[in-house]
Design a protein around this motif. Structure first.
Motif, PDB file in Angstrom:
ATOM      1  N   PRO A 210       0.838  -1.200   0.000  1.00 20.51           N
ATOM      2  CA  PRO A 210       0.000   0.000   0.000  1.00 20.51           C
ATOM      3  C   PRO A 210       0.875   1.254   0.000  1.00 20.51           C
ATOM      4  CG  PRO A 210      -0.736  -1.564   1.669  1.00 20.51           C
ATOM      5  CD  PRO A 210       0.591  -2.055   1.175  1.00 20.51           C
ATOM      6  N   PHE A 211       0.353   2.352  -0.525  1.00 20.90           N
ATOM      7  CA  PHE A 211       1.110   3.599  -0.632  1.00 20.90           C
ATOM      8  C   PHE A 211       1.665   4.022   0.726  1.00 20.90           C
ATOM      9  CE2 PHE A 211       1.916   8.087  -0.886  1.00 20.90           C
ATOM     10  CZ  PHE A 211       2.283   8.330  -2.206  1.00 20.90           C
ATOM     11  N   GLU A 212       0.833   3.980   1.752  1.00 18.77           N
ATOM     12  CA  GLU A 212       1.263   4.424   3.084  1.00 18.77           C
ATOM     13  C   GLU A 212       2.394   3.560   3.630  1.00 18.77           C
ATOM     14  OE1 GLU A 212      -0.613   5.281   7.550  1.00 18.77           O
ATOM     15  OE2 GLU A 212      -1.796   4.222   6.040  1.00 18.77           O
ATOM     16  N   THR A 213       2.294   2.256   3.412  1.00 22.95           N
ATOM     17  CA  THR A 213       3.326   1.351   3.908  1.00 22.95           C
ATOM     18  C   THR A 213       4.661   1.624   3.231  1.00 22.95           C
ATOM     19  OG1 THR A 213       1.675  -0.373   4.333  1.00 22.95           O
ATOM     20  CG2 THR A 213       3.980  -1.067   4.189  1.00 22.95           C
ATOM     21  N   ALA A 214       4.630   1.791   1.910  1.00 18.85           N
ATOM     22  CA  ALA A 214       5.866   2.085   1.178  1.00 18.85           C
ATOM     23  C   ALA A 214       6.440   3.431   1.624  1.00 18.85           C
ATOM     24  CB  ALA A 214       5.589   2.095  -0.323  1.00 18.85           C
ATOM     25  N   PHE A 215       5.579   4.404   1.880  1.00 17.49           N
ATOM     26  CA  PHE A 215       6.027   5.721   2.329  1.00 17.49           C
ATOM     27  C   PHE A 215       6.729   5.635   3.678  1.00 17.49           C
ATOM     28  CE2 PHE A 215       4.926   9.596   4.807  1.00 17.49           C
ATOM     29  CZ  PHE A 215       5.658  10.527   4.078  1.00 17.49           C
ATOM     30  N   VAL A 216       6.140   4.921   4.624  1.00 16.81           N
ATOM     31  CA  VAL A 216       6.730   4.796   5.962  1.00 16.81           C
ATOM     32  C   VAL A 216       8.043   4.017   5.903  1.00 16.81           C
ATOM     33  CG1 VAL A 216       6.405   3.820   8.264  1.00 16.81           C
ATOM     34  CG2 VAL A 216       4.518   5.022   7.144  1.00 16.81           C
ATOM     35  N   ARG A 217       8.074   2.973   5.083  1.00 12.42           N
ATOM     36  CA  ARG A 217       9.327   2.223   4.942  1.00 12.42           C
ATOM     37  C   ARG A 217      10.415   3.103   4.347  1.00 12.42           C
ATOM     38  NH1 ARG A 217       7.863  -3.958   2.898  1.00 12.42           N
ATOM     39  NH2 ARG A 217       6.446  -4.467   4.616  1.00 12.42           N
ATOM     40  N   GLY A 218      10.025   4.011   3.465  1.00 12.86           N
ATOM     41  CA  GLY A 218      10.989   4.955   2.906  1.00 12.86           C
ATOM     42  C   GLY A 218      11.536   5.903   3.965  1.00 12.86           C
ATOM     43  N   ILE A 219      10.683   6.360   4.876  1.00 10.62           N
ATOM     44  CA  ILE A 219      11.138   7.232   5.971  1.00 10.62           C
ATOM     45  C   ILE A 219      12.157   6.508   6.839  1.00 10.62           C
ATOM     46  CG2 ILE A 219      10.451   8.414   8.096  1.00 10.62           C
ATOM     47  CD1 ILE A 219       7.753   8.969   6.825  1.00 10.62           C
ATOM     48  N   LEU A 220      11.791   5.322   7.290  1.00 10.60           N
ATOM     49  CA  LEU A 220      12.663   4.569   8.200  1.00 10.60           C
ATOM     50  C   LEU A 220      13.982   4.203   7.528  1.00 10.60           C
ATOM     51  CD1 LEU A 220       9.955   2.210   9.759  1.00 10.60           C
ATOM     52  CD2 LEU A 220      11.024   4.199  10.836  1.00 10.60           C
TER      53      LEU A 220
END
Length: 319
Positions: A210-220
């Motif tokens: 999901p977009f949100e999951t990929a976004f958060v993984r990118g932050i971390l």
């Protein structure tokens, strides 16, 4: 004769020793007779006693690390489009080589992944991406993810402009993409991966988030990547830089986080090897959210903290 010869030798030695001893007074300032102090030795004295140089300590102080990162960001921002693009290609290839090794070694352990998934993740993380980032840092490559931290700090400290930030980000990102795609094609044509399904499986999984999951993984992910870049900038020796890079980078890979530049290699390689992923899926489902997350991780989670602690982020103009 032998006795007289020995006496002739002993007498000068005795006189020299006696005269040296008598020449030293209790208040003499010879290093061997200075009064012992209970105060801890200064950093410069420690460096001198260990044979080091006080001019270039192996590890800078925290505030000096931040100042060095700002200076590095300003230098990157001042470079031309062409130079950043060329060095971006080199960095894309280096990170691609790291991903290539990770897939070849850690991705080729299916039985281990089933029996001991934690150990397989450690192997996948330790052998690959760390050496790719080391090559990039040592040779002066332009890596977009690291630049999200360094150049942002230079802008916030007034050392460069927002226009130069855009120039650096766009040119380094484009160069990283070209280098990654080029190396993905070469890896595909090399035939070294055989029938191993790891590249296809990894690419498919990354484009199924999901977009949100990929976004958060990118932050971390870029939080750790930029910490590696930040710490390495404070080390003078190659060994210090390698240690600073190795642990955060191997950690982000083992944790399963997403790095936009690494994905520029991994996903196209999986597509070349048969993954049912369209170019739209690659860009929209992974590259865009991961890139945005990488920007937040580098600019805010790393440099935002140190910029407010050691720099002038969000401070008034009169301060």
């Amino acid at each position: 004769k032998m006795v007289s010869f020995r006496s002739s030798l002993l007498l000068p030695c005795f006189l020299a020793t006696t005269s040296y001893a008598l020449a030293i007074t209790p208040n003499a300032q010879s290093p061997a007779f200075t009064r012992r102090s209970n105060a801890p030795p200064s950093a410069s004295r420690v460096m001198m006693m260990s044979g080091g140089s006080t001019a270039t300590p192996d590890l800078k102080a925290p505030a000096a690390i931040y100042d060095g990162a700002v200076a590095a960001g300003a230098a990157k921002a001042s470079a031309s489009w062409a130079k950043v693009f060329k060095l971006g290609i080199a960095a894309g290839c280096h990170i691609g080589f790291g991903s290539y090794l990770a897939i070849t070694v850690g991705g080729a352990c299916p039985q281990l992944a089933e029996a001991n998934p934690g150990l397989q993740k450690i192997i996948f993380g330790a052998f690959g991406l760390p050496f790719g980032l080391i090559m990039t840092l040592v040779t002066g490559g332009e890596l977009f993810t690291g630049n999200t931290a360094l150049v942002t700090a230079a802008v916030m400290e007034g050392k460069t402009t927002k226009a130069d930030l855009v120039k650096n980000w766009v040119s380094s990102y484009a160069g990283n993409l070209v280098g990654s795609l080029f190396l993905a094609y070469l890896a595909y044509k090399s035939g070294t991966l055989g029938n191993a399904p790891a590249s296809v499986a990894i690419a498919t999984a990354k484009c199924s988030l999901p977009f949100e999951t990929a976004f958060v993984r990118g932050i971390l992910c870029n939080w750790l990547v930029c910490m590696a870049v930040y710490m390495a900038s404070g080390c003078a020796s190659l060994a210090g830089k390698m240690v600073a890079v190795w642990f955060p980078i191997s950690a982000f890979v083992a944790l399963g986080l997403d790095h936009s530049v690494a994905n520029m290699f991994i996903i196209p390689l999986g597509m070349l090897r048969g993954a049912q992923i369209s170019m739209g899926d690659f860009v929209v489902k992974n590259l865009i959210p991961v890139t945005l997350g990488n920007i937040v991780g580098g600019a805010l989670c790393v440099m935002g903290i140190y910029g407010t602690a050691f720099g002038k982020w969000f401070a008034g103009q009169d301060e």
